[in-house]
Design a protein around this motif. Structure first.
Motif, PDB file in Angstrom:
ATOM      1  N   VAL A  32       0.439  -6.538  -8.600  1.00  0.00           N
ATOM      2  CA  VAL A  32       0.929  -5.412  -8.135  1.00  0.00           C
ATOM      3  C   VAL A  32       1.705  -5.615  -6.834  1.00  0.00           C
ATOM      4  CG1 VAL A  32       0.029  -3.116  -8.253  1.00  0.00           C
ATOM      5  CG2 VAL A  32      -1.004  -4.239  -9.548  1.00  0.00           C
ATOM      6  N   LEU A  33       2.480  -5.666  -6.999  1.00  0.00           N
ATOM      7  CA  LEU A  33       3.512  -4.982  -5.882  1.00  0.00           C
ATOM      8  C   LEU A  33       3.365  -3.595  -4.887  1.00  0.00           C
ATOM      9  CD1 LEU A  33       6.734  -7.556  -6.507  1.00  0.00           C
ATOM     10  CD2 LEU A  33       4.969  -8.626  -4.800  1.00  0.00           C
ATOM     11  N   HIS A  34       3.497  -3.470  -4.000  1.00  0.00           N
ATOM     12  CA  HIS A  34       3.411  -2.024  -3.541  1.00  0.00           C
ATOM     13  C   HIS A  34       3.428  -2.253  -1.711  1.00  0.00           C
ATOM     14  CE1 HIS A  34       2.029   1.977  -4.495  1.00  0.00           C
ATOM     15  NE2 HIS A  34       2.238   1.929  -3.107  1.00  0.00           N
ATOM     16  N   ARG A  35       4.988  -1.468  -1.572  1.00  0.00           N
ATOM     17  CA  ARG A  35       5.160  -1.343   0.047  1.00  0.00           C
ATOM     18  C   ARG A  35       3.943  -0.302   0.636  1.00  0.00           C
ATOM     19  NH1 ARG A  35       9.201  -4.346   1.001  1.00  0.00           N
ATOM     20  NH2 ARG A  35      11.099  -4.579  -0.946  1.00  0.00           N
ATOM     21  N   GLN A  36       3.588  -0.935   2.103  1.00  0.00           N
ATOM     22  CA  GLN A  36       2.485  -0.562   2.516  1.00  0.00           C
ATOM     23  C   GLN A  36       2.878   1.033   2.933  1.00  0.00           C
ATOM     24  OE1 GLN A  36       2.638  -4.037   5.136  1.00  0.00           O
ATOM     25  NE2 GLN A  36       1.026  -4.854   4.615  1.00  0.00           N
ATOM     26  N   GLY A  37       4.516   1.332   3.123  1.00  0.00           N
ATOM     27  CA  GLY A  37       4.426   2.419   4.190  1.00  0.00           C
ATOM     28  C   GLY A  37       5.230   3.435   3.243  1.00  0.00           C
ATOM     29  N   SER A  38       5.134   2.961   1.179  1.00  0.00           N
ATOM     30  CA  SER A  38       5.433   3.809   0.340  1.00  0.00           C
ATOM     31  C   SER A  38       5.166   5.211   0.869  1.00  0.00           C
ATOM     32  CB  SER A  38       5.282   3.421  -0.836  1.00  0.00           C
ATOM     33  OG  SER A  38       5.655   4.089  -2.028  1.00  0.00           O
ATOM     34  N   ARG A  39       6.740   6.282   0.865  1.00  0.00           N
ATOM     35  CA  ARG A  39       5.856   7.715   0.685  1.00  0.00           C
ATOM     36  C   ARG A  39       5.748   8.500  -0.273  1.00  0.00           C
ATOM     37  NH1 ARG A  39       9.704  10.009   6.116  1.00  0.00           N
ATOM     38  NH2 ARG A  39       9.036   8.231   7.149  1.00  0.00           N
ATOM     39  N   ALA A  40       6.760   7.881  -1.220  1.00  0.00           N
ATOM     40  CA  ALA A  40       6.651   7.826  -2.725  1.00  0.00           C
ATOM     41  C   ALA A  40       5.032   8.029  -3.284  1.00  0.00           C
ATOM     42  CB  ALA A  40       7.942   7.443  -3.605  1.00  0.00           C
ATOM     43  N   VAL A  41       5.187   6.847  -3.093  1.00  0.00           N
ATOM     44  CA  VAL A  41       3.481   6.298  -3.628  1.00  0.00           C
ATOM     45  C   VAL A  41       2.196   5.847  -2.559  1.00  0.00           C
ATOM     46  CG1 VAL A  41       2.093   4.816  -5.782  1.00  0.00           C
ATOM     47  CG2 VAL A  41       4.492   5.690  -6.271  1.00  0.00           C
ATOM     48  N   ARG A  42       2.250   5.862  -2.510  1.00  0.00           N
ATOM     49  CA  ARG A  42       0.684   6.091  -1.320  1.00  0.00           C
ATOM     50  C   ARG A  42      -0.127   4.976  -1.494  1.00  0.00           C
ATOM     51  NH1 ARG A  42       2.440   9.109   2.416  1.00  0.00           N
ATOM     52  NH2 ARG A  42       2.522  11.118   2.544  1.00  0.00           N
ATOM     53  N   PHE A  43       0.603   4.077  -0.550  1.00  0.00           N
ATOM     54  CA  PHE A  43      -0.780   2.565  -0.824  1.00  0.00           C
ATOM     55  C   PHE A  43      -1.990   2.343  -1.726  1.00  0.00           C
ATOM     56  CE2 PHE A  43      -2.834  -1.304   0.488  1.00  0.00           C
ATOM     57  CZ  PHE A  43      -1.697  -2.147  -0.299  1.00  0.00           C
ATOM     58  N   PRO A  44      -3.261   3.552  -1.221  1.00  0.00           N
ATOM     59  CA  PRO A  44      -4.298   3.259  -1.674  1.00  0.00           C
ATOM     60  C   PRO A  44      -4.048   3.394  -3.803  1.00  0.00           C
ATOM     61  CG  PRO A  44      -4.299   4.971  -0.065  1.00  0.00           C
ATOM     62  CD  PRO A  44      -3.055   4.530   0.062  1.00  0.00           C
ATOM     63  N   LEU A  45      -2.973   4.302  -4.264  1.00  0.00           N
ATOM     64  CA  LEU A  45      -2.339   4.201  -5.073  1.00  0.00           C
ATOM     65  C   LEU A  45      -2.654   2.767  -5.661  1.00  0.00           C
ATOM     66  CD1 LEU A  45      -1.511   7.723  -6.251  1.00  0.00           C
ATOM     67  CD2 LEU A  45      -3.589   6.866  -6.771  1.00  0.00           C
ATOM     68  N   GLY A  46      -1.318   2.259  -5.154  1.00  0.00           N
ATOM     69  CA  GLY A  46      -1.474   0.929  -5.642  1.00  0.00           C
ATOM     70  C   GLY A  46      -2.596   0.037  -5.525  1.00  0.00           C
ATOM     71  N   ARG A  47      -3.591   0.317  -4.903  1.00  0.00           N
ATOM     72  CA  ARG A  47      -4.887  -1.452  -4.014  1.00  0.00           C
ATOM     73  C   ARG A  47      -5.023  -0.031  -5.854  1.00  0.00           C
ATOM     74  NH1 ARG A  47      -6.866   0.824   0.489  1.00  0.00           N
ATOM     75  NH2 ARG A  47      -5.867  -0.302   1.107  1.00  0.00           N
ATOM     76  N   ALA A  48      -5.548   0.889  -5.783  1.00  0.00           N
ATOM     77  CA  ALA A  48      -6.685   1.439  -7.395  1.00  0.00           C
ATOM     78  C   ALA A  48      -6.170   0.967  -8.668  1.00  0.00           C
ATOM     79  CB  ALA A  48      -6.077   2.755  -7.025  1.00  0.00           C
ATOM     80  N   LEU A  49      -4.474   1.190  -8.663  1.00  0.00           N
ATOM     81  CA  LEU A  49      -4.086   0.092  -9.365  1.00  0.00           C
ATOM     82  C   LEU A  49      -4.262  -1.071  -9.771  1.00  0.00           C
ATOM     83  CD1 LEU A  49      -2.187   0.591 -12.242  1.00  0.00           C
ATOM     84  CD2 LEU A  49      -0.191   0.068 -10.593  1.00  0.00           C
ATOM     85  N   PRO A  54      -8.464  -5.824 -14.251  1.00  0.00           N
ATOM     86  CA  PRO A  54      -9.375  -6.986 -14.343  1.00  0.00           C
ATOM     87  C   PRO A  54      -7.903  -8.508 -14.238  1.00  0.00           C
ATOM     88  CG  PRO A  54      -9.540  -6.204 -16.318  1.00  0.00           C
ATOM     89  CD  PRO A  54      -7.994  -5.304 -16.329  1.00  0.00           C
ATOM     90  N   GLY A  55      -8.796  -8.879 -13.042  1.00  0.00           N
ATOM     91  CA  GLY A  55      -7.947 -10.465 -12.619  1.00  0.00           C
ATOM     92  C   GLY A  55      -6.550  -9.846 -11.515  1.00  0.00           C
ATOM     93  N   ALA A  56      -6.119  -8.672 -11.115  1.00  0.00           N
ATOM     94  CA  ALA A  56      -5.218  -8.300 -11.232  1.00  0.00           C
ATOM     95  C   ALA A  56      -5.071  -8.894  -9.107  1.00  0.00           C
ATOM     96  CB  ALA A  56      -4.155  -6.954 -11.193  1.00  0.00           C
ATOM     97  N   THR A  57      -3.593  -9.166  -8.912  1.00  0.00           N
ATOM     98  CA  THR A  57      -2.859  -9.559  -7.727  1.00  0.00           C
ATOM     99  C   THR A  57      -2.450  -8.154  -6.964  1.00  0.00           C
ATOM    100  OG1 THR A  57      -3.219 -12.330  -8.003  1.00  0.00           O
ATOM    101  CG2 THR A  57      -1.733 -10.807  -6.558  1.00  0.00           C
ATOM    102  N   LEU A  58      -3.070  -7.667  -5.965  1.00  0.00           N
ATOM    103  CA  LEU A  58      -2.011  -6.965  -5.071  1.00  0.00           C
ATOM    104  C   LEU A  58      -1.701  -8.063  -4.129  1.00  0.00           C
ATOM    105  CD1 LEU A  58      -1.818  -4.214  -4.929  1.00  0.00           C
ATOM    106  CD2 LEU A  58      -3.439  -3.971  -2.912  1.00  0.00           C
ATOM    107  N   SER A  59      -0.101  -7.206  -3.629  1.00  0.00           N
ATOM    108  CA  SER A  59       0.787  -7.832  -2.697  1.00  0.00           C
ATOM    109  C   SER A  59       1.059  -6.789  -1.901  1.00  0.00           C
ATOM    110  CB  SER A  59       2.011  -8.798  -3.138  1.00  0.00           C
ATOM    111  OG  SER A  59       2.589  -8.817  -2.234  1.00  0.00           O
ATOM    112  N   ALA A  60       1.052  -6.901  -0.378  1.00  0.00           N
ATOM    113  CA  ALA A  60       0.746  -5.594   0.220  1.00  0.00           C
ATOM    114  C   ALA A  60       1.999  -6.013   1.110  1.00  0.00           C
ATOM    115  CB  ALA A  60      -0.262  -4.916   1.244  1.00  0.00           C
ATOM    116  N   LEU A  61       3.498  -5.011   0.762  1.00  0.00           N
ATOM    117  CA  LEU A  61       4.814  -5.812   1.052  1.00  0.00           C
ATOM    118  C   LEU A  61       5.176  -5.352   2.284  1.00  0.00           C
ATOM    119  CD1 LEU A  61       6.973  -6.538  -1.548  1.00  0.00           C
ATOM    120  CD2 LEU A  61       5.547  -7.927  -0.301  1.00  0.00           C
ATOM    121  N   PRO A  62       5.816  -4.951   3.304  1.00  0.00           N
ATOM    122  CA  PRO A  62       6.592  -4.631   4.547  1.00  0.00           C
ATOM    123  C   PRO A  62       7.009  -3.791   4.062  1.00  0.00           C
ATOM    124  CG  PRO A  62       7.023  -6.609   4.299  1.00  0.00           C
ATOM    125  CD  PRO A  62       6.174  -6.313   4.206  1.00  0.00           C
ATOM    126  N   GLY A  63       7.186  -3.226   4.866  1.00  0.00           N
ATOM    127  CA  GLY A  63       7.889  -1.441   4.257  1.00  0.00           C
ATOM    128  C   GLY A  63       7.820  -0.225   3.229  1.00  0.00           C
TER     129      GLY A  63
END
Length: 92
Positions: A32-49, A54-63
């Motif tokens: 799961v690639l997610h922008r830390q500053g995303s306004r369209a889909v807030r970061f906590p939703l990426g973390r929840a996804l 199970p076993g997913a990797t979350l990568s928090a990207l800048p911007g």
């Protein structure tokens, strides 16, 4: 009622006739690639996804820009290639 992304509490789980959320059933390596500053889909939703798979990797990207390669494209590409190399033997 659960959000549908919280493991163990899929949306509608407590209501008869409602389908369970499919995310906990994913068995493939998942990134799961997610922008830390995303306004369209807030970061906590990426973390929840990522938590719901199970076993997913979350990568928090800048911007904050979409699509994922619109900002810091090299970082996004390297993250994806590294993930593939670890999980599928792809050359990076």
């Amino acid at each position: 009622m659960g959000s549908g992304l919280v493991p163990g509490r899929p949306r509608g789980e407590d209501r008869p006739g409602r389908a369970r959320h499919p995310l906990p059933g994913i068995q493939a390596p998942s990134l799961v690639l997610h922008r830390q500053g995303s306004r369209a889909v807030r970061f906590p939703l990426g973390r929840a996804l990522a938590t719901a798979i199970p076993g997913a990797t979350l990568s928090a990207l800048p911007g904050r820009m979409q699509p994922i390669d619109a900002e810091h494209g090299e970082t996004a590409a390297r993250t994806m290639l590294d993930f593939l190399a670890r999980h599928h033997g792809a050359s990076a």
